[in-house]
Enzyme design. Structure first.
Site, PDB file in Angstrom:
ATOM      1  N   LYS A 109       0.977  -1.387   0.143  1.00  0.00           N
ATOM      2  CA  LYS A 109      -0.088  -0.126  -0.148  1.00  0.00           C
ATOM      3  C   LYS A 109       0.881   1.199  -0.011  1.00  0.00           C
ATOM      4  O   LYS A 109       0.531   2.289   0.103  1.00  0.00           O
ATOM      5  CB  LYS A 109      -0.881  -0.048   1.229  1.00  0.00           C
ATOM      6  CG  LYS A 109      -2.132  -1.189   1.134  1.00  0.00           C
ATOM      7  CD  LYS A 109      -2.582  -1.093   0.131  1.00  0.00           C
ATOM      8  CE  LYS A 109      -4.149  -2.218   0.688  1.00  0.00           C
ATOM      9  NZ  LYS A 109      -5.044  -2.044  -0.981  1.00  0.00           N
ATOM     10  N   SER A 124      -3.479 -12.735   4.040  1.00  0.00           N
ATOM     11  CA  SER A 124      -3.831 -11.818   2.626  1.00  0.00           C
ATOM     12  C   SER A 124      -2.802 -12.686   1.346  1.00  0.00           C
ATOM     13  O   SER A 124      -3.357 -13.264   0.534  1.00  0.00           O
ATOM     14  CB  SER A 124      -3.869 -10.873   1.718  1.00  0.00           C
ATOM     15  OG  SER A 124      -3.113 -10.108   1.951  1.00  0.00           O
TER      16      SER A 124
END
Lengths: 316, 90
Positions: free
Chosen positions: A44, A258
């Site tokens: 991110k 994830s």
């Protein structure tokens, strides 16, 4: 180059490492893009920096401004780091069922957190942030779900980096959240390698996270364009946890949950290639390290215990 | 054998609270017709104007049906179908 003017300048240029023990054959190979090697430890960082720089260029972001962002954690942490370096404030709207590490990191970087109810999942966080923005128009919402700079970070960075390191790439597998990684890197790779398969792995949470009051409260990110994808898999916590542990056991890579979901989808594509007898070079994204998830219990005890501990948590 | 379908919380008003139901059909579309015959109103929540509702995701053996033919996706006994509302990540 390994010397940079500042931490933010060191972003990107992450290693692509082979997974020789998890790859099913010498002709069907898996490669992991280690995005945990970014400044705050997640992919991110790329989107956060691009969105902030785009807003600065457009004049939307003035010195001393306060950012507002709905996030389940990683984007908030990235924004908080960049914001602090550049003199902005940050308010994150985050579901309350996210790990304690994320809260502590956000607070350490100086962000304020507004919690949204667990039962509404990220959808509720998005809705609350939009409502807060209406009441406080002086805030600046970069809005990762609809900000083209999010996808562009991956079109300019992640995608070209992978292709340069793996010109023989046949598959790109990444997680589907804001859809920024898949839309940006996926588009770039499709342009350069028309035959590529772009595969999304979407985390499937416990029921609590899907507790909308009605279907029309559902949410599809504005960035999402399904024509970029070849296919999309839903991966539950059991498979994600199992693969996360295999990644440590076989390849020494300690990743977040994830990433386990992404590895699961990548291995499914690898099995298909193996069965078809076609060579494959499958690049998958390691979104972040496992550190922020230790308190969830994901890495302790049996898989059954870990899965039970994850129930109701937003683990990606 | 039949096809097992996982129903999200929000649609269980149609299934008497059941988390999973059984149905049959050759395609997702005919499976939904069969489910609707057993659980009235279900189809209206899943399908609008002949297509899957924008905020409904359906997976056959974990693969999103929008990439495998949508309502024309082939299904067979033993398949696992999951219905979920679309939610945000990130």
């Amino acid at each position: 180059m390994a010397r940079f003017d500042s931490l933010v300048d060191s972003l990107g240029g992450t290693p692509l490492v082979g997974l020789p023990r998890l790859s099913p054959s010498p002709e069907v190979r898996l490669w992991a893009k280690l995005e945990d090697r970014n400044p705050t430890g997640s992919i991110k960082d790329r989107a956060a920096l691009y969105m902030i720089e785009a807003a600065e260029k457009e004049g939307r972001l003035q010195p001393g401004a306060t950012l507002l962002e709905p996030t389940s954690g990683n984007t908030g942490i990235s924004l908080a780091m960049v914001a602090r370096q550049r003199g902005y404030q940050l308010i994150c709207v985050m579901p309350e069922n996210t790990s304690i590490e994320r809260r502590q990191l956000l607070e350490m970087y100086g962000a304020r957190i507004v919690f949204s109810p667990a039962a509404g999942g990220s959808n509720q966080a998005v809705a609350m942030a939009k409502a807060l923005l209406t009441q406080n128009p002086e805030l600046v919402m970069l809005y990762q779900y609809g900000n083209e700079a999010n996808a562009r970070a991956h079109y300019d960075g992640t995608g070209p980096e992978i292709l340069a390191d793996l010109p023989t790439i046949t598959h790109f597998v990444a997680g589907l959240g804001t859809t920024g990684t898949l839309m940006g890197a996926g588009r770039y790779l499709r342009e350069k390698v028309p035959s590529i398969q772009v595969v999304a792995a979407e985390p499937r949470y416990g029921e609590l996270v899907y507790g909308l009051r009605n279907i029309d409260e559902g949410f599809v990110p504005e960035l999402y364009d399904e024509t970029v994808l070849t296919t999309r898999f839903s991966v539950g916590p059991r498979e994600a946890l199992r693969r996360t542990r295999e990644l440590v056991e076989f390849e020494g890579i300690f990743a977040g949950i994830s990433t386990g979901a992404i590895l699961h989808a990548a291995l499914a594509m690898a099995d298909k290639a193996l069965a078809a007898g076609t060579p494959a070079d499958i690049a998958l994204v390691v979104c972040d390290g496992g550190w922020k998830y230790l308190s969830t219990g994901a890495y302790a005890g049996t898989l059954e215990e870990a899965e039970a501990a994850l129930e109701g948590q937003l683990w990606a | 054998m039949a096809i097992e379908v996982r129903i999200p919380t929000i649609l269980r008003t149609h299934t008497g609270g059941a988390k999973t139901v059984q149905g049959s059909g050759d395609t997702l579309g005919t499976l939904i017709d069969d489910l609707d015959a057993q659980h009235s109103g279900l189809k209206g929540r899943l399908v609008t104007e002949g297509a899957l509702h924008r905020f409904v995701n359906v997976y056959v053996n974990d693969e999103d049906v929008r990439f495998t033919g949508a309502l024309d996706t082939a299904v067979k006994d033993g398949d696992a179908v999951t219905i979920l509302p679309a939610v945000a990540g990130g």
